[in-house]
Design a protein around this motif. Structure first.
Motif, short mmCIF file in Angstrom:
data_model
loop_
_atom_site.label_atom_id
_atom_site.label_comp_id
_atom_site.label_asym_id
_atom_site.label_seq_id
_atom_site.Cartn_x
_atom_site.Cartn_y
_atom_site.Cartn_z
N HIS A 21 0.82 -1.21 0.00
CA HIS A 21 0.00 0.00 0.00
C HIS A 21 0.85 1.26 0.00
CE1 HIS A 21 -2.05 3.27 2.25
NE2 HIS A 21 -3.02 2.99 1.40
N ASP A 22 1.94 1.26 0.75
CA ASP A 22 2.76 2.46 0.88
C ASP A 22 3.32 2.92 -0.46
OD1 ASP A 22 2.25 2.11 3.52
OD2 ASP A 22 4.32 1.70 4.14
N ARG A 23 3.44 1.99 -1.39
CA ARG A 23 4.02 2.34 -2.69
C ARG A 23 3.05 3.13 -3.57
NH1 ARG A 23 6.12 -1.71 -6.01
NH2 ARG A 23 7.61 -0.18 -6.76
N PHE B 163 1.74 8.50 -6.09
CA PHE B 163 0.56 8.80 -6.90
C PHE B 163 -0.39 9.72 -6.15
CE2 PHE B 163 -3.89 7.37 -7.88
CZ PHE B 163 -4.02 8.12 -9.03
N ILE B 164 -0.65 9.41 -4.88
CA ILE B 164 -1.58 10.24 -4.10
C ILE B 164 -1.03 11.66 -3.94
CG2 ILE B 164 -2.40 10.60 -1.73
CD1 ILE B 164 -2.47 7.21 -3.44
N VAL B 165 0.26 11.76 -3.67
CA VAL B 165 0.90 13.08 -3.53
C VAL B 165 0.76 13.88 -4.83
CG1 VAL B 165 3.17 14.20 -3.29
CG2 VAL B 165 2.51 12.34 -1.74
N ASN B 166 0.98 13.20 -5.97
CA ASN B 166 0.91 13.91 -7.25
C ASN B 166 -0.52 14.28 -7.62
OD1 ASN B 166 2.62 14.82 -9.54
ND2 ASN B 166 1.18 13.53 -10.68
N GLN B 167 -1.47 13.46 -7.22
CA GLN B 167 -2.88 13.81 -7.50
C GLN B 167 -3.23 15.13 -6.82
OE1 GLN B 167 -3.91 12.10 -10.10
NE2 GLN B 167 -5.83 11.40 -9.21
N GLU C 91 4.68 11.48 3.92
CA GLU C 91 4.52 11.22 5.36
C GLU C 91 3.04 11.34 5.76
OE1 GLU C 91 6.82 13.33 4.03
OE2 GLU C 91 8.44 11.86 4.22
N ASP C 92 2.35 12.35 5.22
CA ASP C 92 0.91 12.50 5.50
C ASP C 92 0.17 11.22 5.10
OD1 ASP C 92 1.21 15.15 6.29
OD2 ASP C 92 0.73 15.95 4.28
N TYR C 93 0.49 10.76 3.91
CA TYR C 93 -0.22 9.58 3.39
C TYR C 93 0.05 8.36 4.26
CZ TYR C 93 -1.68 5.89 0.18
OH TYR C 93 -2.29 4.79 -0.38
N LEU C 94 1.31 8.16 4.63
CA LEU C 94 1.65 6.96 5.40
C LEU C 94 1.09 7.02 6.83
CD1 LEU C 94 5.32 6.29 4.24
CD2 LEU C 94 3.17 5.49 3.24
N ASN D 112 -6.76 4.04 3.23
CA ASN D 112 -6.78 5.08 4.25
C ASN D 112 -7.50 6.33 3.78
OD1 ASN D 112 -4.98 6.88 2.97
ND2 ASN D 112 -3.18 6.07 4.03
N LEU D 113 -7.48 7.35 4.64
CA LEU D 113 -8.24 8.57 4.38
C LEU D 113 -7.94 9.16 3.01
CD1 LEU D 113 -10.21 10.53 5.85
CD2 LEU D 113 -8.20 11.85 6.50
N TYR D 114 -6.67 9.14 2.60
CA TYR D 114 -6.29 9.78 1.33
C TYR D 114 -6.52 8.86 0.13
CZ TYR D 114 -4.24 13.47 4.15
OH TYR D 114 -4.04 14.50 5.02
N ASP D 115 -6.91 7.62 0.37
CA ASP D 115 -7.29 6.76 -0.74
C ASP D 115 -8.75 6.98 -1.12
OD1 ASP D 115 -4.84 5.32 -1.13
OD2 ASP D 115 -5.25 4.29 0.77
N ALA D 116 -9.49 7.61 -0.22
CA ALA D 116 -10.90 7.91 -0.49
C ALA D 116 -11.02 9.36 -0.92
CB ALA D 116 -11.72 7.67 0.77
N ASP D 117 -12.00 9.63 -1.77
CA ASP D 117 -12.21 11.02 -2.16
C ASP D 117 -13.11 11.70 -1.15
OD1 ASP D 117 -14.49 9.62 -2.75
OD2 ASP D 117 -14.42 9.98 -4.89
N MET D 118 -13.04 13.03 -1.12
CA MET D 118 -13.82 13.76 -0.13
C MET D 118 -15.08 14.34 -0.79
SD MET D 118 -12.57 16.74 2.42
CE MET D 118 -13.03 18.08 1.35
N PRO D 119 -16.26 14.02 -0.24
CA PRO D 119 -17.50 14.53 -0.86
C PRO D 119 -17.57 16.06 -0.79
CG PRO D 119 -17.96 12.76 0.71
CD PRO D 119 -16.54 13.15 0.90
N ILE D 120 -18.02 16.64 -1.87
CA ILE D 120 -18.19 18.09 -1.93
C ILE D 120 -19.51 18.41 -2.63
CG2 ILE D 120 -15.73 18.58 -1.94
CD1 ILE D 120 -15.98 19.13 -4.98
N GLN D 121 -19.84 19.69 -2.67
CA GLN D 121 -21.03 20.15 -3.38
C GLN D 121 -20.59 21.03 -4.53
OE1 GLN D 121 -24.52 20.32 -1.48
NE2 GLN D 121 -25.38 22.14 -2.41
#
Lengths: 439, 137
Positions: free
Chosen positions: A213-215, A219-223, A246-249, A259-268
């Motif tokens: 997962h850590d690998r 990608f998450i950082v670049n997104q 570090e935030d992601y891990l 984890n939290l950053y693998d999920a998207d955050m709902p918005i309006q």
């Protein structure tokens, strides 16, 4: 107004080996508009789903340089994804501001074609309206086919998202002491979120290919980095904060290994496109972005949840359908925006399309390289849902903006003439091939 | 676990009745020689309901993989977090999956690939047994 029909399955190009799309290059997107974003609805009329959608429509019309009277068709996603407002009473100031429909949620937590026509009387020449389920990706393929078939000439494609206060998705069947309907096969074991399915599949993937997962961190950082270069996005507008490795891990688990950053955050937020024929688009304000093909996967899952074999077969299949219908190969895709919400989807698409030569099991190696928009492999240049909030729309916007040369700081250094985007899950997704040129 | 109590419908009623008799059954379409779970009104291969039957299975399987739920959307499970959910592959056909919380197995200490057998447990309210799985040592 008669009830708006739901798009029939016959409009989707779901089968394999259909050959080049019969309307290849004859349909174009001519306008794009979006409303401001918000984390949640503040319950004022000015920031409602209805108000947002009118803003998005007007911006799309302005972008195309056409008047509302030029629109003769609507393709609308009525489902806004967030919690329904009903049975709460409709806020009085909202009720005074807008004309209601038979659906008490309309304009607040749903968006029907009927509501749009009633509340935008300037759309006076609409003779065709259709609803598409769930996702802008489906509305796009429906609208492309409708315009190509000549059912309508100039179509607004509309998608709104709502987010009320409270914990996301802890309503409806999830709040019950019982498990009715499909929930009887999931809720008794505490299985509730799609993210759990993809957590399971990531574990399978990592065991099969020797990754972890850590690998996924680069990608998450670049997104998020790409999202912070998207002026329309939530994080750019409200929380311009980078994510570090570090935030992601260190992020809390939702369904380990998600984890939290693998999920998207709902918005309006609301979005609108203007789709029209290639011929008409040439006379509109923006350079046309032509549609070379649309292709879809419909769910084929043997048992309770997708297996890794099913996911890999599905993403291989959708890539074949995209290539077959567009007349392109993976090498022709300059801009590639597969759906990322959850982030755990993305490696399957990347490897299925073999974009930049990435084969099964190699996605995490690829992400360890340079995937920035400035570099040679500008993967997911939109930043996706992770970068800009939960919409399933940024990926399409980015394809259009990159081809127009209007992606601002996200503009890729590579040429941007053919782009591919699609959402949502590997076994249930709709894809579009966008092009600077009609042939 | 305070499990939401399943509400049987026309198609699923035999499955839940069998569970109350501590028997695990799945659908089978004999001409297609295909097991099916969760149950559906037709066989996905021949698209017909004509030959669909119920067949008792061994209740043995293996742990395919698992996740640990830390942030459940299900109100009844929020107090139980974190908890395991494993995917069980049925011995007769690994394509048939069941969920399991693996009662008695510590959180995040799930032996992937281990053999399991079916047990039956109560939900949040009595009256309906629910299939669960435990590791065979």
């Amino acid at each position: 107004m008669a009830p708006t029909p739901l798009a029939p399955l016959s409009l989707y190009r779901e089968r394999e080996n259909l050959g080049i799309w019969e309307h290849r290059g004859k349909v174009a997107v001519a306008g794009l508009g979006c409303s401001p974003t918000a984390r949640r609805w503040d319950e004022t009329p000015e920031t409602s789903v209805g108000a947002n959608t009118i803003i998005a429509v007007n911006k799309a019309l302005e972008d195309a340089g056409i008047s509302p009277g030029a629109i003769d068709g609507l393709v609308v996603v009525p489902h806004c994804t967030g919690e329904p407002w009903a049975p709460r009473p409709i806020p009085e100031d909202f009720a005074q501001a807008y004309i209601p429909t038979d659906d008490p949620n309309d304009g607040i937590s749903s968006m029907s074609a009927d509501w749009l026509v009633k509340n935008m009387p300037e759309l006076s020449n609409v003779t065709f309206a259709m609803h598409a389920p769930t996702c802008m990706s489906k509305a796009i393929v429906v609208a492309a086919q409708i315009v190509g078939d000549g059912e309508a000439n100039t179509v607004l494609v509309v998608r709104a998202l709502n987010n009320l206060s409270g914990r996301y998705s802890q309503w409806g069947a999830n709040a019950l002491d019982t498990a009715p309907g499909r929930a009887q096969w999931t809720s008794p074991w505490g299985w509730s979120a799609a993210g759990a399915t993809y957590g399971y599949l990531l574990n399978k993937y990592c065991r099969k290919y020797g990754s972890s997962h850590d690998r996924m961190a680069p990608f998450i950082v670049n997104q998020r980095r790409n999202g912070l270069m998207n002026p329309d996005g939530f994080f750019y507008q409200h929380r311009p904060e980078a994510i570090t490795v570090e935030d992601y891990l260190a992020a809390r688990w939702l369904a380990k290994p998600m984890n939290l950053y693998d999920a998207d955050m709902p918005i309006q937020v609301s979005f609108a496109y203007v789709f029209t024929t290639a011929d008409r688009a040439k006379d509109m304000r923006q350079p046309p972005v032509y549609i070379l093909n649309h292709a879809s996967n419909v769910p084929k899952v043997r048992s309770n949840i997708q297996t890794l074999d099913e996911v890999e077969a599905s993403t291989d299949a959708i890539a074949r359908k995209v290539f077959d219908g567009s007349g392109i190969t993976a090498n022709d895709i300059d801009v590639f925006n597969p759906y990322d919400g959850f982030t755990l989807f993305t490696q399957y698409y990347l490897e299925g399309f073999q974009w930049h030569g990435v084969r099964r099991g190699e996605a995490h190696d690829f992400w360890a390289g340079d995937i920035t928009v400035e570099g040679p492999h500008p993967f997911s240049s939109s930043g996706g849902n992770t970068g800009s909030g939960r919409t399933r729309v940024w990926l399409h916007n980015d394809c259009i903006q990159q081809i127009r040369g209007q992606a601002g700081n996200r503009q890729v250094n590579n040429k941007a003439e053919i782009a591919v985007s699609g959402a949502y899950t590997p076994t249930d997704s709709c894809w579009t091939t966008w092009s600077k040129y009609p042939d | 676990m305070p499990r939401p109590v399943p509400i049987p419908d026309e198609v699923s009623k035999p499955f839940w009745e069998a569970a109350n008799e501590r028997r695990l059954i799945v659908q089978i379409c004999p001409p297609c020689d295909l097991l099916q779970f969760p149950p559906e009104s037709i066989c996905p291969q021949c698209n017909s309901a004509e030959n669909l039957e119920w067949s008792e299975v061994s209740g043995r399987g293996t742990i395919d993989d698992y996740v640990v739920i830390h942030d459940s959307r299900l109100r009844l499970f929020v107090e139980e977090q974190p908890y395991n959910v494993a995917i069980i592959q049925l011995e007769e056909d690994p394509g048939i999956q069941f969920f399991s919380n693996l009662p008695g197995t510590p959180v995040d200490e799930v032996p992937v690939g281990a053999s399991v057998e079916v047990i039956f447990v109560e939900g949040a309210a009595p009256g309906q047994l629910i299939p669960e799985w435990r590791i065979v040592h």
